[in-house]
Enzyme design. Structure first.
Site, PDB file in Angstrom:
ATOM      1  N   ASP A 274      26.359  45.087  42.359  1.00  0.00           N
ATOM      2  CA  ASP A 274      26.918  43.742  42.831  1.00  0.00           C
ATOM      3  C   ASP A 274      27.612  44.158  43.999  1.00  0.00           C
ATOM      4  OD1 ASP A 274      29.028  45.307  42.191  1.00  0.00           O
ATOM      5  OD2 ASP A 274      30.053  43.787  41.142  1.00  0.00           O
TER       6      ASP A 274
ATOM      7  N   LYS B 228      20.298  41.736  38.428  1.00  0.00           N
ATOM      8  CA  LYS B 228      21.366  42.219  38.414  1.00  0.00           C
ATOM      9  C   LYS B 228      22.048  41.598  36.899  1.00  0.00           C
ATOM     10  CE  LYS B 228      25.363  40.159  39.521  1.00  0.00           C
ATOM     11  NZ  LYS B 228      26.610  39.555  40.246  1.00  0.00           N
TER      12      LYS B 228
END
Length: 211
Positions: free
Chosen positions: A138, A120
């Site tokens: 997320d 991420k």
């Protein structure tokens, strides 16, 4: 979700916010990288509050390494998991100096090899700093993708892979910013603000709020 609905969804989000970006405060790629590492399980507001004091003192790998773990902790101790994050950031600075001449690398593989940097974080840096059309998933994006039916998946990687397939190329650069902001301010975890949602008629969420 039908392709025409996907196009409509992103068209509306783009109309609402034509130039979305991260809410993390930064002026250099290194500052962005550190901010994203610090933001894991923390709010952007909380991270910005800490880096507002940190970056005038140390905003390069060299100056942050000079602070050391204990010195860094004094600036970030209001952020969750600050002990582990301080350790990772200092180790990250060491690697940047030793292996990348103090510069933030531009490849996913090199970014993910840095301490504290997962997929991420690498995606955020690649997208926001280097203009690569990646989608960083997320908790907000995971929720929005599943609720709306845009890209349902059991875990963040499944959602990321599905978004890569369904998001049209013209929207891909900004897609994750739009979805994060939508999840943060409209499609909130506890009580989504469905009455004020610009994509509510496209959304497949079964428990829409009415007030």
């Amino acid at each position: 979700m039908k392709r025409s609905d996907v196009i409509e969804l992103f068209s509306r989000l783009r109309e609402l916010d034509p130039h979305p970006t991260t809410e993390l405060a930064y002026t250099t790629t290194f500052e962005l990288l550190v901010a994203v590492v610090l933001s894991a399980q923390a709010t952007d507001v909380g991270v910005n509050k800490a880096t507002r004091k940190l970056y005038p003192v140390a905003n390069t790998p060299q100056s942050m390494l000079a602070l050391g773990e204990e010195g860094l902790k004094r600036y970030i101790n209001t952020i969750g998991l600050f002990n582990a994050k301080a350790k990772n950031v200092i180790a990250l600075c060491q690697l940047l100096i030793e292996q990348h001449d103090g510069e933030v690398p531009r490849t996913r593989e090199a970014l993910e090899a840095l301490p504290g940097v997962g997929r991420k974080t690498a995606n955020v840096v690649l997208n926001t700093a280097f203009g690569v059309a990646t989608i960083a998933v997320d908790t907000h994006i995971f929720r929005v993708a599943n609720r709306t039916g845009l890209a349902p998946g059991k875990d963040v990687r499944a959602v990321e892979d599905k978004l890569e397939k369904v998001v049209p190329a013209e929207f891909k650069q900004d897609a994750h910013h739009w979805l994060i902001l939508h999840g943060r301010y409209v499609c909130k975890a506890r009580k989504p603000d469905c009455p004020h949602c610009v994509i509510r008629d496209l959304c497949r969420y079964k428990h829409k709020t009415v007030d």
